[in-house]
Design a protein around this motif. Structure first.
Motif, PDB file in Angstrom:
ATOM      1  N   MET A 130      28.075   8.249  -5.089  1.00 51.23           N
ATOM      2  CA  MET A 130      28.339   9.608  -5.555  1.00 51.23           C
ATOM      3  C   MET A 130      28.766   9.600  -7.021  1.00 51.23           C
ATOM      4  O   MET A 130      28.298  10.419  -7.823  1.00 51.23           O
ATOM      5  N   GLU A 131      29.649   8.681  -7.386  1.00 57.23           N
ATOM      6  CA  GLU A 131      30.140   8.614  -8.763  1.00 57.23           C
ATOM      7  C   GLU A 131      29.025   8.188  -9.714  1.00 57.23           C
ATOM      8  O   GLU A 131      28.900   8.714 -10.821  1.00 57.23           O
ATOM      9  N   ARG A 132      28.218   7.239  -9.294  1.00 56.05           N
ATOM     10  CA  ARG A 132      27.139   6.752 -10.154  1.00 56.05           C
ATOM     11  C   ARG A 132      26.078   7.825 -10.375  1.00 56.05           C
ATOM     12  O   ARG A 132      25.542   7.996 -11.473  1.00 56.05           O
ATOM     13  N   MET A 133      25.774   8.581  -9.317  1.00 57.60           N
ATOM     14  CA  MET A 133      24.756   9.623  -9.388  1.00 57.60           C
ATOM     15  C   MET A 133      25.266  10.893 -10.064  1.00 57.60           C
ATOM     16  O   MET A 133      24.477  11.730 -10.502  1.00 57.60           O
ATOM     17  N   GLY A 134      26.586  11.077 -10.108  1.00 59.22           N
ATOM     18  CA  GLY A 134      27.143  12.288 -10.702  1.00 59.22           C
ATOM     19  C   GLY A 134      27.124  13.459  -9.762  1.00 59.22           C
ATOM     20  O   GLY A 134      26.911  14.602 -10.178  1.00 59.22           O
ATOM     21  N   HIS A 135      27.343  13.204  -8.443  1.00 59.17           N
ATOM     22  CA  HIS A 135      27.337  14.257  -7.437  1.00 59.17           C
ATOM     23  C   HIS A 135      28.731  14.450  -6.861  1.00 59.17           C
ATOM     24  O   HIS A 135      29.421  13.481  -6.534  1.00 59.17           O
ATOM     25  N   ALA A 136      29.126  15.719  -6.718  1.00 64.87           N
ATOM     26  CA  ALA A 136      30.405  16.019  -6.083  1.00 64.87           C
ATOM     27  C   ALA A 136      30.276  16.000  -4.567  1.00 64.87           C
ATOM     28  O   ALA A 136      31.245  15.747  -3.848  1.00 64.87           O
ATOM     29  N   SER A 137      29.067  16.259  -4.067  1.00 65.91           N
ATOM     30  CA  SER A 137      28.817  16.271  -2.628  1.00 65.91           C
ATOM     31  C   SER A 137      28.240  14.921  -2.197  1.00 65.91           C
ATOM     32  O   SER A 137      27.524  14.261  -2.954  1.00 65.91           O
ATOM     33  N   SER A 138      28.526  14.543  -0.952  1.00 65.03           N
ATOM     34  CA  SER A 138      28.023  13.268  -0.429  1.00 65.03           C
ATOM     35  C   SER A 138      26.602  13.396   0.106  1.00 65.03           C
ATOM     36  O   SER A 138      25.984  12.398   0.469  1.00 65.03           O
ATOM     37  N   ALA A 167      20.936  17.531 -22.354  1.00 67.91           N
ATOM     38  CA  ALA A 167      20.063  18.344 -23.202  1.00 67.91           C
ATOM     39  C   ALA A 167      19.136  19.182 -22.329  1.00 67.91           C
ATOM     40  O   ALA A 167      18.650  18.716 -21.297  1.00 67.91           O
ATOM     41  N   VAL A 168      18.907  20.408 -22.764  1.00 71.64           N
ATOM     42  CA  VAL A 168      17.977  21.321 -22.092  1.00 71.64           C
ATOM     43  C   VAL A 168      17.036  21.896 -23.145  1.00 71.64           C
ATOM     44  O   VAL A 168      17.478  22.340 -24.205  1.00 71.64           O
ATOM     45  N   GLU A 169      15.734  21.873 -22.843  1.00 74.38           N
ATOM     46  CA  GLU A 169      14.753  22.444 -23.759  1.00 74.38           C
ATOM     47  C   GLU A 169      14.436  23.860 -23.305  1.00 74.38           C
ATOM     48  O   GLU A 169      13.880  24.073 -22.221  1.00 74.38           O
ATOM     49  N   LEU A 170      14.802  24.857 -24.112  1.00 74.98           N
ATOM     50  CA  LEU A 170      14.607  26.263 -23.773  1.00 74.98           C
ATOM     51  C   LEU A 170      13.155  26.674 -23.999  1.00 74.98           C
ATOM     52  O   LEU A 170      12.414  25.996 -24.713  1.00 74.98           O
ATOM     53  N   PRO A 171      12.725  27.789 -23.370  1.00 80.44           N
ATOM     54  CA  PRO A 171      11.343  28.252 -23.561  1.00 80.44           C
ATOM     55  C   PRO A 171      10.991  28.505 -25.020  1.00 80.44           C
ATOM     56  O   PRO A 171       9.826  28.440 -25.400  1.00 80.44           O
ATOM     57  N   THR A 172      12.002  28.797 -25.840  1.00 83.25           N
ATOM     58  CA  THR A 172      11.769  29.037 -27.271  1.00 83.25           C
ATOM     59  C   THR A 172      11.496  27.748 -28.029  1.00 83.25           C
ATOM     60  O   THR A 172      11.135  27.785 -29.198  1.00 83.25           O
ATOM     61  N   GLY A 173      11.687  26.590 -27.356  1.00 83.97           N
ATOM     62  CA  GLY A 173      11.531  25.313 -28.032  1.00 83.97           C
ATOM     63  C   GLY A 173      12.848  24.746 -28.523  1.00 83.97           C
ATOM     64  O   GLY A 173      12.918  23.575 -28.934  1.00 83.97           O
ATOM     65  N   GLU A 174      13.903  25.550 -28.476  1.00 84.07           N
ATOM     66  CA  GLU A 174      15.219  25.092 -28.918  1.00 84.07           C
ATOM     67  C   GLU A 174      15.784  24.072 -27.937  1.00 84.07           C
ATOM     68  O   GLU A 174      15.676  24.219 -26.723  1.00 84.07           O
ATOM     69  N   LEU A 175      16.388  23.014 -28.487  1.00 86.16           N
ATOM     70  CA  LEU A 175      17.072  22.019 -27.665  1.00 86.16           C
ATOM     71  C   LEU A 175      18.560  22.344 -27.658  1.00 86.16           C
ATOM     72  O   LEU A 175      19.188  22.445 -28.706  1.00 86.16           O
ATOM     73  N   GLN A 176      19.104  22.518 -26.488  1.00 85.29           N
ATOM     74  CA  GLN A 176      20.516  22.885 -26.370  1.00 85.29           C
ATOM     75  C   GLN A 176      21.285  21.756 -25.693  1.00 85.29           C
ATOM     76  O   GLN A 176      20.881  21.260 -24.642  1.00 85.29           O
ATOM     77  N   ILE A 177      22.383  21.347 -26.307  1.00 88.74           N
ATOM     78  CA  ILE A 177      23.240  20.296 -25.755  1.00 88.74           C
ATOM     79  C   ILE A 177      24.484  20.957 -25.177  1.00 88.74           C
ATOM     80  O   ILE A 177      25.152  21.737 -25.845  1.00 88.74           O
ATOM     81  N   SER A 178      24.791  20.641 -23.922  1.00 92.19           N
ATOM     82  CA  SER A 178      25.954  21.247 -23.269  1.00 92.19           C
ATOM     83  C   SER A 178      26.584  20.253 -22.316  1.00 92.19           C
ATOM     84  O   SER A 178      25.961  19.247 -21.947  1.00 92.19           O
ATOM     85  N   PRO A 179      27.835  20.497 -21.887  1.00 94.63           N
ATOM     86  CA  PRO A 179      28.504  19.601 -20.955  1.00 94.63           C
ATOM     87  C   PRO A 179      27.774  19.558 -19.619  1.00 94.63           C
ATOM     88  O   PRO A 179      26.996  20.458 -19.302  1.00 94.63           O
ATOM     89  N   PRO A 180      28.007  18.530 -18.804  1.00 91.39           N
ATOM     90  CA  PRO A 180      27.393  18.477 -17.475  1.00 91.39           C
ATOM     91  C   PRO A 180      27.747  19.712 -16.657  1.00 91.39           C
ATOM     92  O   PRO A 180      28.794  20.331 -16.856  1.00 91.39           O
ATOM     93  N   LYS A 181      26.860  20.053 -15.707  1.00 90.04           N
ATOM     94  CA  LYS A 181      27.031  21.264 -14.912  1.00 90.04           C
ATOM     95  C   LYS A 181      28.283  21.211 -14.050  1.00 90.04           C
ATOM     96  O   LYS A 181      28.941  22.219 -13.811  1.00 90.04           O
ATOM     97  N   THR A 182      28.621  20.022 -13.552  1.00 92.19           N
ATOM     98  CA  THR A 182      29.795  19.868 -12.696  1.00 92.19           C
ATOM     99  C   THR A 182      30.710  18.800 -13.258  1.00 92.19           C
ATOM    100  O   THR A 182      30.310  17.987 -14.099  1.00 92.19           O
ATOM    101  N   ALA A 183      31.942  18.781 -12.763  1.00 89.85           N
ATOM    102  CA  ALA A 183      32.897  17.757 -13.191  1.00 89.85           C
ATOM    103  C   ALA A 183      32.414  16.373 -12.802  1.00 89.85           C
ATOM    104  O   ALA A 183      32.652  15.388 -13.510  1.00 89.85           O
ATOM    105  N   ALA A 184      31.708  16.279 -11.664  1.00 84.72           N
ATOM    106  CA  ALA A 184      31.191  14.987 -11.212  1.00 84.72           C
ATOM    107  C   ALA A 184      30.130  14.444 -12.157  1.00 84.72           C
ATOM    108  O   ALA A 184      29.928  13.230 -12.262  1.00 84.72           O
ATOM    109  N   GLY A 185      29.423  15.356 -12.856  1.00 85.56           N
ATOM    110  CA  GLY A 185      28.402  14.923 -13.792  1.00 85.56           C
ATOM    111  C   GLY A 185      28.988  14.207 -15.008  1.00 85.56           C
ATOM    112  O   GLY A 185      28.309  13.408 -15.656  1.00 85.56           O
TER     113      GLY A 185
END
Length: 380
Positions: free
Chosen positions: A329-337, A226-244
């Motif tokens: 890495m898998e637990r944290m959701g990071h593609a990089s080490s 979830a991301v809270e936009l400056p307008t106050g809207e809450l937006q739900i979207s997939p993780p930024k990376t595949a690792a997320g």
């Protein structure tokens, strides 16, 4: 006197000399300043002619556009910019760049000016990480201005200014985490424990739904944030990376609290959010902050702990519990080490444990061997 092949020079009543030349757009253009001698004016025209010949000429009027106006356009035109990044860029521009530099024409921005701007941010109490982000954003914006031929060079070249050097964050003890959980409003007790022992980000916790949780096996499936936009809207979207997009296993001791939380606070619908506000509304960082401050005060942690430190604490505990680099890495959701290595490198306790285990292995092997192979000291 021979006529100049390119441009012209004339002496002004003041005694100084003015240089003018025809631009590629057909407009007759003067030099930005006058010169003390005719030779200096002629030299300037020679350099300007070389710019035109090498296709390096830039329209002086193009750089008149104010930085703030160009920066807003730059943000709007970024392809595929995620909501969270949009919020970050807009906030950095609005709060840290525009107040000082927003009305400045692009062509007037200089390295000394930007050096002073950056130092004023730091002197004003802005954290070095945020200052680095603001500087990096400004550098990217001005790189585009160079590509668009609005300015000739990018004045952002302060060495190391764009590098984020995060201060060492606190790692809470088990007792401190549970004391904090006990000090929170009951609605948020499980939130604190899952944030720490699941190493989850705020946005992942705010978007977690009943369908993502296996209460029997203690599994969380991270599929959105979830991301809270400056307008106050809450937006739900997939993780930024595949690792997320990952699966997180929780300790059974936390699952006991989470099951109680489900019985009391989570609706029976698959899409019901696991964590909500104290009155049942969708979880927002802005409204949670007051409860967080009260919890810190009740746990005697006021002033030194941020919510993200719960994730940092959980990552540290996972490393101390023996998690490998890949597992971290898998637990944290990071593609990089890179981030995971921080926890392994700072975990001296694990290194001591490995050394001790090796010592015990060698000792056991020597006990099993009647000829222990140990060197005999000289003189015996």
């Amino acid at each position: 006197m021979a006529r100049r092949r390119f441009g012209r020079v004339r002496k002004l009543p003041s005694g100084r000399f003015q240089a003018r030349y025809p631009g590629p757009d057909g407009i007759d253009r003067p030099a930005p300043s006058t010169f003390a001698s005719k030779t200096e004016a002629a030299r300037w025209l020679t350099l300007k002619e070389a710019e035109l010949a090498q296709d390096e000429w830039i329209d002086p009027a193009a750089g008149e556009k104010p930085l703030g106006e160009f920066a807003q356009k730059w943000i709007r035109e970024r392809p595929g910019l995620r909501s969270k990044t949009l919020v970050l860029y807009s906030g950095l521009l609005r709060n840290h760049i525009a107040p000082t530099l927003g009305t400045k024409p692009l062509r007037e921005l200089t390295a000394p000016m930007l050096r002073g701007w950056r130092q004023s941010l730091l002197d004003g109490g802005l954290g070095p990480v945020t200052a680095a982000k603001a500087y990096r954003l400004l550098r990217s914006i001005l790189s585009t201005a160079v590509e668009d031929r609005l300015i000739k060079t990018n004045p952002c070249y302060i060495k190391g200014a764009a590098v984020e050097r995060s201060p060492e964050r606190p790692v809470l003890t088990v007792a401190e985490v549970y004391k904090l959980a006990d000090a929170m409003h009951p609605t948020f007790r499980a939130l604190i424990l899952v944030a720490a022992l699941g190493s989850l980000r705020w946005g992942e916790l705010a978007a977690l739904q009943r369908r993502h949780v296996d209460l029997v096996d203690g599994v969380l499936r991270i599929r959105q944030a979830a991301v809270e936009l400056p307008t106050g809207e809450l937006q739900i979207s997939p993780p930024k990376t595949a690792a997320g997009r990952r699966t997180v296993y929780l300790p059974e001791i936390v699952m006991q609290d989470l099951r109680v939380h489900f019985d009391i606070y989570v609706k029976r619908l698959p899409e019901a959010f696991v964590f909500t506000g104290a009155k049942g509304a969708q979880l927002r960082r802005s409204t949670f902050q007051r409860n967080w401050s009260k919890g810190l005060k009740g746990a005697s942690l006021t002033g030194r702990v941020h919510f993200h430190d719960l994730r940092h604490t959980g990552n540290t505990w996972a490393a101390e519990s023996g998690a490998t680099l890949r597992e971290l890495m898998e637990r944290m959701g990071h593609a990089s080490s890179r981030a995971a290595l921080i926890y392994l490198h700072t975990n001296d306790g694990r290194h001591k444990g490995v050394a001790q285990a090796m010592s015990e292995l060698v000792a056991e092997g020597l006990r099993d061997d009647p000829d222990d192979g140990l060197p005999v000291a000289s003189g015996t």
